[in-house]
Design a protein around this motif. Structure first.
Motif, short mmCIF file in Angstrom:
data_model
loop_
_atom_site.label_atom_id
_atom_site.label_comp_id
_atom_site.label_asym_id
_atom_site.label_seq_id
_atom_site.Cartn_x
_atom_site.Cartn_y
_atom_site.Cartn_z
N GLY A 39 0.82 -1.20 0.00
CA GLY A 39 0.00 0.00 0.00
C GLY A 39 0.86 1.25 0.00
N ILE A 40 0.26 2.34 -0.40
CA ILE A 40 0.99 3.62 -0.45
C ILE A 40 1.47 4.02 0.94
CG2 ILE A 40 -1.05 5.09 -0.27
CD1 ILE A 40 2.00 5.75 -2.53
N ALA A 41 0.72 3.67 1.97
CA ALA A 41 1.15 4.00 3.34
C ALA A 41 2.45 3.28 3.69
CB ALA A 41 0.05 3.65 4.34
N THR A 42 2.61 2.06 3.20
CA THR A 42 3.84 1.32 3.46
C THR A 42 5.02 2.01 2.78
OG1 THR A 42 2.62 -0.74 3.65
CG2 THR A 42 4.97 -0.93 3.21
N VAL A 43 4.81 2.50 1.58
CA VAL A 43 5.88 3.24 0.89
C VAL A 43 6.29 4.43 1.73
CG1 VAL A 43 6.47 4.61 -1.15
CG2 VAL A 43 5.16 2.49 -1.42
N PHE A 44 5.32 5.22 2.19
CA PHE A 44 5.65 6.44 2.94
C PHE A 44 6.11 6.15 4.36
CE2 PHE A 44 3.15 8.51 -0.46
CZ PHE A 44 4.18 9.35 -0.91
N ARG A 45 5.83 4.98 4.89
CA ARG A 45 6.37 4.59 6.19
C ARG A 45 7.89 4.39 6.08
NH1 ARG A 45 2.21 1.83 7.52
NH2 ARG A 45 2.80 -0.14 6.57
N HIS A 46 8.31 3.83 4.96
CA HIS A 46 9.74 3.61 4.73
C HIS A 46 10.44 4.88 4.22
CE1 HIS A 46 10.11 -0.74 5.33
NE2 HIS A 46 8.88 -0.82 4.86
N PHE A 47 9.73 5.64 3.39
CA PHE A 47 10.33 6.81 2.73
C PHE A 47 9.33 7.96 2.83
CE2 PHE A 47 11.66 2.89 0.69
CZ PHE A 47 13.02 2.95 0.90
N PRO A 48 9.58 8.92 3.73
CA PRO A 48 8.58 9.96 4.00
C PRO A 48 8.28 10.89 2.82
CG PRO A 48 10.62 10.37 5.20
CD PRO A 48 10.76 9.04 4.55
N THR A 49 9.20 10.95 1.84
CA THR A 49 8.96 11.81 0.67
C THR A 49 9.36 11.06 -0.59
OG1 THR A 49 11.18 12.76 0.65
CG2 THR A 49 9.51 13.91 2.00
N LYS A 50 8.85 11.54 -1.70
CA LYS A 50 9.22 10.97 -3.00
C LYS A 50 10.72 11.12 -3.22
CE LYS A 50 8.03 11.43 -7.91
NZ LYS A 50 7.16 12.13 -8.87
N GLU A 51 11.28 12.25 -2.82
CA GLU A 51 12.72 12.49 -2.98
C GLU A 51 13.53 11.50 -2.15
OE1 GLU A 51 10.42 14.97 -2.32
OE2 GLU A 51 10.42 15.64 -4.41
N ALA A 52 13.09 11.21 -0.95
CA ALA A 52 13.79 10.23 -0.11
C ALA A 52 13.76 8.85 -0.77
CB ALA A 52 13.17 10.17 1.28
N LEU A 53 12.65 8.51 -1.39
CA LEU A 53 12.53 7.24 -2.09
C LEU A 53 13.48 7.19 -3.29
CD1 LEU A 53 11.22 4.51 -2.72
CD2 LEU A 53 9.31 5.78 -3.76
N ILE A 54 13.51 8.24 -4.05
CA ILE A 54 14.37 8.29 -5.24
C ILE A 54 15.85 8.24 -4.81
CG2 ILE A 54 15.11 9.74 -7.18
CD1 ILE A 54 12.11 10.70 -7.25
N GLU A 55 16.20 8.99 -3.78
CA GLU A 55 17.57 8.96 -3.27
C GLU A 55 17.96 7.55 -2.83
OE1 GLU A 55 20.32 10.68 0.37
OE2 GLU A 55 18.57 11.84 -0.25
N ALA A 56 17.09 6.89 -2.09
CA ALA A 56 17.38 5.53 -1.62
C ALA A 56 17.51 4.57 -2.79
CB ALA A 56 16.30 5.07 -0.65
N ALA A 57 16.68 4.74 -3.82
CA ALA A 57 16.76 3.88 -5.00
C ALA A 57 18.09 4.10 -5.72
CB ALA A 57 15.59 4.13 -5.93
#
Length: 178
Positions: A39-57
């Motif tokens: 779920g989208i909530a799981t994504v944001f639990r791990h990565f609070p922002t889209k930028e944080a997700l992209i950086e981690a990727a």
């Protein structure tokens, strides 16, 4: 972190690499969640922002590349390891460049691991040169220019896989002492 949380995180990062690496700004966190099977909530639990997700990727991309680059630098057969590494860097480079372009300035974690990758590529290059397989007048900066050139081209305008394979073959032939 629990095992299921680690697995979710890894699936999210893999999905983010695919979604944002191929679609750029047009990709969405919702797409990432769907592809990862969370779920989208799981994504944001791990990565609070889209930028944080992209950086981690992007860090994940470089970290995986670092592992493979170090393996190539230490491979028993440097004459086979370097061309395989160059091929992978070009083929996966468009995705990395697309992710990086979404962040603006490279985050410190990315800069650090990218420097380690480059040092390992330099070692793999020098080992292949010492084995007589690669022209001795080529340095890592020139090699990176060639890799970036094809990666940026394919990031801007995707090309058929067969054409990219042939272009990489031309680069490898130009590097070869044979």
């Amino acid at each position: 972190m629990r095992q299921d949380a680690r697995e979710n995180r890894e699936r999210i990062l893999s999905a983010a690499d695919h979604v944002f690496g191929t679609r750029g700004e047009a990709g969405s966190t919702e797409e990432v969640a769907r592809l990862a099977g969370v779920g989208i909530a799981t994504v944001f639990r791990h990565f609070p922002t889209k930028e944080a997700l992209i950086e981690a990727a992007l860090v994940r991309h470089y970290t995986g590349l670092l592992d493979r680059t170090r393996a190539a630098a230490a491979a028993p057969d440097p004459t086979a390891a370097l061309p395989a590494l160059i091929r992978e860097m070009i083929e996966r480079g468009a995705s990395k460049l697309t992710l990086a372009s979404m962040l603006g300035d490279a985050p410190p974690a990315v800069v650090t691991v990218a420097g380690e990758v480059k040092a390992a590529v330099d070692m793999a290059l020098r080992r292949a040169q010492a084995a007589g397989a690669v022209r001795p007048d080529v340095d890592v900066e020139e090699l990176y220019l060639l890799i970036r050139g094809l990666a940026q081209t394919t990031a801007a305008t995707p090309v058929p896989a067969q054409m990219l394979t042939r272009a990489i073959d031309v680069i490898l032939d130009g590097l070869s002492t044979r």
